[in-house]
Structure formats: structure tokens, C-alpha cells
Scaffold this motif. Structure first.
Motif, PDB file in Angstrom:
ATOM      1  N   PHE A 181     -47.342  16.070  46.028  1.00 23.74           N
ATOM      2  CA  PHE A 181     -47.623  17.437  45.316  1.00 23.74           C
ATOM      3  C   PHE A 181     -49.262  17.340  45.005  1.00 23.74           C
ATOM      4  O   PHE A 181     -49.943  18.258  45.379  1.00 23.74           O
ATOM      5  CB  PHE A 181     -46.667  18.017  44.406  1.00 23.74           C
ATOM      6  CG  PHE A 181     -45.424  17.907  44.722  1.00 23.74           C
ATOM      7  CD1 PHE A 181     -44.493  16.959  44.481  1.00 23.74           C
ATOM      8  CD2 PHE A 181     -45.184  19.171  45.267  1.00 23.74           C
ATOM      9  CE1 PHE A 181     -43.229  17.220  44.647  1.00 23.74           C
ATOM     10  CE2 PHE A 181     -43.616  19.179  45.658  1.00 23.74           C
ATOM     11  CZ  PHE A 181     -42.813  18.246  45.558  1.00 23.74           C
ATOM     12  N   SER A 182     -49.671  16.601  44.430  1.00 24.33           N
ATOM     13  CA  SER A 182     -51.170  16.480  43.755  1.00 24.33           C
ATOM     14  C   SER A 182     -51.435  14.983  43.726  1.00 24.33           C
ATOM     15  O   SER A 182     -50.851  14.309  42.794  1.00 24.33           O
ATOM     16  CB  SER A 182     -51.167  17.278  42.641  1.00 24.33           C
ATOM     17  OG  SER A 182     -52.642  17.096  42.170  1.00 24.33           O
ATOM     18  N   ILE A 183     -52.454  14.381  44.154  1.00 24.68           N
ATOM     19  CA  ILE A 183     -52.807  12.868  43.958  1.00 24.68           C
ATOM     20  C   ILE A 183     -53.973  13.071  42.991  1.00 24.68           C
ATOM     21  O   ILE A 183     -54.977  13.521  43.233  1.00 24.68           O
ATOM     22  CB  ILE A 183     -53.225  12.493  45.282  1.00 24.68           C
ATOM     23  CG1 ILE A 183     -52.251  12.390  46.294  1.00 24.68           C
ATOM     24  CG2 ILE A 183     -53.742  10.988  45.188  1.00 24.68           C
ATOM     25  CD1 ILE A 183     -52.544  11.849  47.614  1.00 24.68           C
ATOM     26  N   ASN A 184     -53.801  12.412  41.948  1.00 19.09           N
ATOM     27  CA  ASN A 184     -54.681  12.117  40.803  1.00 19.09           C
ATOM     28  C   ASN A 184     -55.754  11.382  41.390  1.00 19.09           C
ATOM     29  O   ASN A 184     -57.266  11.704  41.238  1.00 19.09           O
ATOM     30  CB  ASN A 184     -54.332  11.734  39.549  1.00 19.09           C
ATOM     31  CG  ASN A 184     -53.118  12.774  38.988  1.00 19.09           C
ATOM     32  OD1 ASN A 184     -51.833  12.464  39.313  1.00 19.09           O
ATOM     33  ND2 ASN A 184     -53.489  14.072  38.409  1.00 19.09           N
ATOM     34  N   PHE A 185     -55.724  10.184  41.960  1.00 21.69           N
ATOM     35  CA  PHE A 185     -56.607   9.540  42.366  1.00 21.69           C
ATOM     36  C   PHE A 185     -55.581   8.229  43.241  1.00 21.69           C
ATOM     37  O   PHE A 185     -54.626   8.088  43.076  1.00 21.69           O
ATOM     38  CB  PHE A 185     -57.412   8.608  41.313  1.00 21.69           C
ATOM     39  CG  PHE A 185     -56.627   8.003  40.331  1.00 21.69           C
ATOM     40  CD1 PHE A 185     -56.479   8.598  38.925  1.00 21.69           C
ATOM     41  CD2 PHE A 185     -55.904   6.796  40.506  1.00 21.69           C
ATOM     42  CE1 PHE A 185     -55.838   7.838  38.008  1.00 21.69           C
ATOM     43  CE2 PHE A 185     -55.550   6.280  39.492  1.00 21.69           C
ATOM     44  CZ  PHE A 185     -55.227   6.668  38.000  1.00 21.69           C
ATOM     45  N   VAL A 188     -60.072  -3.255  42.712  1.00 22.76           N
ATOM     46  CA  VAL A 188     -61.471  -3.176  43.326  1.00 22.76           C
ATOM     47  C   VAL A 188     -62.220  -1.785  43.228  1.00 22.76           C
ATOM     48  O   VAL A 188     -63.184  -1.433  42.873  1.00 22.76           O
ATOM     49  CB  VAL A 188     -61.048  -3.186  45.017  1.00 22.76           C
ATOM     50  CG1 VAL A 188     -62.236  -3.076  45.897  1.00 22.76           C
ATOM     51  CG2 VAL A 188     -60.241  -4.751  45.356  1.00 22.76           C
ATOM     52  N   SER A 189     -61.331  -0.764  43.468  1.00 25.24           N
ATOM     53  CA  SER A 189     -62.018   0.493  43.438  1.00 25.24           C
ATOM     54  C   SER A 189     -61.208   1.639  43.234  1.00 25.24           C
ATOM     55  O   SER A 189     -59.945   1.495  43.512  1.00 25.24           O
ATOM     56  CB  SER A 189     -62.898   0.903  44.503  1.00 25.24           C
ATOM     57  OG  SER A 189     -63.737   2.125  44.522  1.00 25.24           O
ATOM     58  N   ARG A 190     -61.595   2.744  42.868  1.00 23.34           N
ATOM     59  CA  ARG A 190     -60.738   4.327  42.737  1.00 23.34           C
ATOM     60  C   ARG A 190     -61.334   5.390  42.997  1.00 23.34           C
ATOM     61  O   ARG A 190     -62.715   5.194  42.694  1.00 23.34           O
ATOM     62  CB  ARG A 190     -59.706   4.166  41.702  1.00 23.34           C
ATOM     63  CG  ARG A 190     -60.334   4.760  40.421  1.00 23.34           C
ATOM     64  CD  ARG A 190     -59.533   4.907  39.220  1.00 23.34           C
ATOM     65  NE  ARG A 190     -60.037   5.434  38.221  1.00 23.34           N
ATOM     66  CZ  ARG A 190     -59.389   5.861  37.141  1.00 23.34           C
ATOM     67  NH1 ARG A 190     -58.004   5.875  37.042  1.00 23.34           N
ATOM     68  NH2 ARG A 190     -59.853   6.758  36.030  1.00 23.34           N
ATOM     69  N   ASP A 244     -61.698  14.860  42.646  1.00 19.54           N
ATOM     70  CA  ASP A 244     -62.904  15.523  42.884  1.00 19.54           C
ATOM     71  C   ASP A 244     -64.013  14.649  43.283  1.00 19.54           C
ATOM     72  O   ASP A 244     -65.060  14.976  43.087  1.00 19.54           O
ATOM     73  CB  ASP A 244     -63.311  16.258  41.411  1.00 19.54           C
ATOM     74  CG  ASP A 244     -63.286  15.140  40.283  1.00 19.54           C
ATOM     75  OD1 ASP A 244     -63.693  15.493  39.177  1.00 19.54           O
ATOM     76  OD2 ASP A 244     -63.232  13.922  40.289  1.00 19.54           O
ATOM     77  N   GLY A 245     -63.680  13.403  43.388  1.00 15.78           N
ATOM     78  CA  GLY A 245     -64.812  12.331  43.960  1.00 15.78           C
ATOM     79  C   GLY A 245     -65.292  11.440  43.330  1.00 15.78           C
ATOM     80  O   GLY A 245     -66.260  10.755  43.565  1.00 15.78           O
ATOM     81  N   SER A 246     -65.057  11.510  42.006  1.00 18.20           N
ATOM     82  CA  SER A 246     -65.485  10.501  40.902  1.00 18.20           C
ATOM     83  C   SER A 246     -64.977   9.062  41.406  1.00 18.20           C
ATOM     84  O   SER A 246     -63.789   8.968  41.487  1.00 18.20           O
ATOM     85  CB  SER A 246     -65.046  10.744  39.595  1.00 18.20           C
ATOM     86  OG  SER A 246     -65.558  11.899  39.342  1.00 18.20           O
TER      87      SER A 246
END
Length: 115
Positions: free
Chosen positions: A29-33, A48-50, A54-56
């Protein structure tokens, strides 16, 4: 049900580059990160990374400047561009996404960097 599938791993010489991809599908439904962890032989899994919706972005300090994460929200896909690879980057790279309070994981893709 949510499916997370990584691709793009392989064998590369030191100094080379690889681009990993991770596609999520299913009842999302909605991916936070979304992001990546890795686990080297005989070591614990490490961050490693996330990247947020919104691209942060966040990176492990030791990887800043070599790895770049990006995301295509329309495709529920995240990418990891890895440059200047080193033998110590050899690991299984796992993709994850966080949605609705749950972490979902892929099965991993192996990256091997030869010296």
C-alpha cells in the motif's frame, strides 16, 4: 503477500562497478523506505543504505562516495550503484522494504569482488 527480488549481482574485478536492482511486488500500500544490507562471509549482516519515498538517503559511513542508492516509486524498485568496488565489498546483498510496520526481505544477490 509481498515479494522482494534482487538482481544484478555477480563477479567483478576490484575497481569495477555493479548496479543492483530490487523490485517489490504484491500487496503493497505504501512503502516508507527501501534499502540494502549486506552480509560478508563469516560476518554479521550490516546496513548499507536506504532511501525514503521522498528521496532522502542514508549510507553506511564507510560506503559514502562509492555507493549511490536511487528509487523508482512508480515501479516499487530501488537501485544500488556500486563503484570502486573492493574485495571487502564481497557479500550477499539483501534488499528490504518497510511498509505498514513490517520489514520485508529479499533472498539476496551475491557480489564477489576479485583482487
Amino acid at each position: 503477500q509481498v515479494h522482494v527480488v534482487e538482481s544484478g549481482g555477480g563477479l567483478v574485478q576490484a575497481g569495477g562497478s555493479l548496479r543492483l536492482s530490487c523490485a517489490a511486488s504484491g500487496s503493497i500500500f505504501s512503502i516508507n523506505f527501501m534499502g540494502w544490507y549486506r552480509q560478508a562471509p563469516g560476518k554479521e549482516r550490516e546496513f548499507v543504505s536506504r532511501i525514503t519515498k521522498d528521496g532522502s538517503t542514508n549510507y553506511a559511513d564507510s560506503l559514502k562516495g562509492r555507493f549511490t542508492i536511487s528509487r523508482d516509486n512508480a515501479k516499487n524498485t530501488v537501485y544500488l550503484q556500486m563503484n570502486g568496488l573492493k574485495p571487502e565489498d564481497t557479500a550477499v546483498y539483501y534488499c528490504f522494504l518497510y511498509s505498514g510496520g513490517i520489514n520485508y526481505w529479499g533472498k539476496g544477490t551475491l557480489v564477489t569482488v576479485s583482487s
